[in-house]
Design a protein around this motif. Sequence first.
Motif, PDB file in Angstrom:
ATOM      1  N   GLY A   1       0.823  -1.194   0.000  1.00 33.58           N
ATOM      2  CA  GLY A   1       0.000   0.000   0.000  1.00 33.58           C
ATOM      3  C   GLY A   1       0.859   1.247   0.000  1.00 33.58           C
ATOM      4  N   VAL A   2       0.206   2.376  -0.115  1.00 28.23           N
ATOM      5  CA  VAL A   2       0.881   3.667  -0.029  1.00 28.23           C
ATOM      6  C   VAL A   2       0.036   4.595   0.832  1.00 28.23           C
ATOM      7  CG1 VAL A   2       2.138   3.542  -2.224  1.00 28.23           C
ATOM      8  CG2 VAL A   2      -0.190   4.449  -2.182  1.00 28.23           C
ATOM      9  N   THR A   3       0.690   5.511   1.512  1.00 31.12           N
ATOM     10  CA  THR A   3      -0.001   6.554   2.267  1.00 31.12           C
ATOM     11  C   THR A   3       0.575   7.907   1.881  1.00 31.12           C
ATOM     12  OG1 THR A   3       1.534   6.557   4.141  1.00 31.12           O
ATOM     13  CG2 THR A   3      -0.295   4.977   4.228  1.00 31.12           C
TER      14      THR A   3
ATOM     15  N   VAL B   1      -4.445   0.251   0.032  1.00 32.43           N
ATOM     16  CA  VAL B   1      -3.770  -1.027   0.200  1.00 32.43           C
ATOM     17  C   VAL B   1      -4.391  -2.021  -0.780  1.00 32.43           C
ATOM     18  CG1 VAL B   1      -5.288  -1.670   2.132  1.00 32.43           C
ATOM     19  CG2 VAL B   1      -3.136  -2.874   1.810  1.00 32.43           C
ATOM     20  N   ILE B   2      -3.530  -2.792  -1.430  1.00 29.63           N
ATOM     21  CA  ILE B   2      -3.932  -3.768  -2.433  1.00 29.63           C
ATOM     22  C   ILE B   2      -3.474  -5.144  -1.986  1.00 29.63           C
ATOM     23  CG2 ILE B   2      -3.772  -4.485  -4.852  1.00 29.63           C
ATOM     24  CD1 ILE B   2      -5.070  -1.769  -4.610  1.00 29.63           C
TER      25      ILE B   2
ATOM     26  N   VAL C   1       2.550  -0.771  -7.210  1.00 26.47           N
ATOM     27  CA  VAL C   1       2.328   0.033  -8.413  1.00 26.47           C
ATOM     28  C   VAL C   1       0.831   0.279  -8.607  1.00 26.47           C
ATOM     29  CG1 VAL C   1       2.562   0.066 -10.927  1.00 26.47           C
ATOM     30  CG2 VAL C   1       4.460  -0.719  -9.506  1.00 26.47           C
ATOM     31  N   LEU C   2       0.040  -0.774  -8.377  1.00 27.54           N
ATOM     32  CA  LEU C   2      -1.408  -0.643  -8.511  1.00 27.54           C
ATOM     33  C   LEU C   2      -1.954   0.382  -7.510  1.00 27.54           C
ATOM     34  CD1 LEU C   2      -3.577  -3.872  -8.920  1.00 27.54           C
ATOM     35  CD2 LEU C   2      -4.487  -1.572  -8.673  1.00 27.54           C
ATOM     36  N   ALA C   3      -1.479   0.301  -6.257  1.00 22.00           N
ATOM     37  CA  ALA C   3      -1.933   1.247  -5.235  1.00 22.00           C
ATOM     38  C   ALA C   3      -1.555   2.677  -5.601  1.00 22.00           C
ATOM     39  CB  ALA C   3      -1.336   0.868  -3.880  1.00 22.00           C
TER      40      ALA C   3
END
Length: 432
Positions: free
Chosen positions: A160-162, A426-427, A407-409
């Motif tokens: 995931g990323v934030t 998050v994925i 990358v998707l996130a």
Amino acid sequence: MTIARSPVLVDCEDVAWFRDQPEAARGAAAALGRRIGLDEQRTAQLVLAVAELAGNLTKHAVDGSLLLRVLRPHAESGAEAAFGVEVIAVDSGPGMADIPAALRDGMSTSGTLGIGLGAVQRLADSYDIHSRPGTGTIQLARFWPRPAPPAARGEPAVAGVTRPISGEQTCGDAWAVRTDSGSLPTVRGRAPSAGPRGDGTPPHGPSAEGRPSWSALTNPLSQQSRSTVPRAAGARPEAPGRPGPDDARTVSTGRTTPVRAASPGGGEGLLVMSCDGLGHGPQAALAAQAAVQAFRTATGRTPEKVMEEVHRALRGTRGAAVAIARLEPDGRLLFCGIGNITAALVTTANRTTLMSHPGIVGHQMRQLCTYEAQLPAAGVLVMHSDGLSERWSAADLAGLLHHPPAVLATGLLRQAGTRRDDASVVIARSPR
């Protein structure tokens, strides 16, 4: 059906985002590499890659950003901890029509030698790129010490990323993931970042539990109270068990059914949490931190039971919106959500929205309900905070589904993210 081995999972801590700051990004990468234990040569390679990626954003991109963060794979008992660095570069245009050509040495559109992207690909332990003309480019590169840990040879099943609200360095959103097979929790995940030092470089120091001490890695800014107005965490006012108006217009890939007594299946499942602390700033981050810690140490095996433990841990904090899912090796998915975390199962053609209920974890919740669905083998679970608009479709992610979850996130954050609130995505892929 059981999985033969545990999926690759890593702890992940966002250190700093950089926009139009190539020199700051290079300096932060150099200090970060040294502090997590990369040798001089590997640190120099990391810095070279960051310089190329940050320089390309400045020269070619529209609204480009670069994210630096620390990775740590779950280590076997007795194994020495290994830290790595992940670099994500994302922009909103102009994109590349021919990626293989862009990666060839000598290719240039600005009169330079044109060896940048090819060099990044060769230097990194893992590298991925997605680009579409008119949409933009996302690049991911990971750098591990030598010899590289086993996790460097696989792709994490969950990522995931934030991103904090504009003007803040502390993010009140967080996500975490761990495996569960009925024994003591195996901890993996991401604790909310407290922001970098003034020079963007975190010190290094493991916690007493053997996990990285994110407060030490990021040298938190002082937790002075800031004037923030907590926003409502309730989801759409829908009756329990009935889909709301947004659910009615989604295209379902399968049934999402409430279950009274959800039970884990055989084999090792994945528990995934997305959390949005009320408001933003340090106090929201403290609530998210408490949720992550409770999730990591929870003894419950179902989303509903883990939610109860998180609820107790958040008493005395601002509270949060929380969604927890359990992915089984047989493709079943159990889900429990409180507040405005959006959760959906996504394939190339369909998006199935999962049901959450109104409430604030840590303060007030209705009777918890677990929903059961089937995650398609080629699909993903998406969970995101309300720092992203819900106005995205399966078609927006169709070209990204075969890329790594990180990358998707990042692609969804670029597509639907706002800068008026903390944001997180998050994925998760099926552990099958």
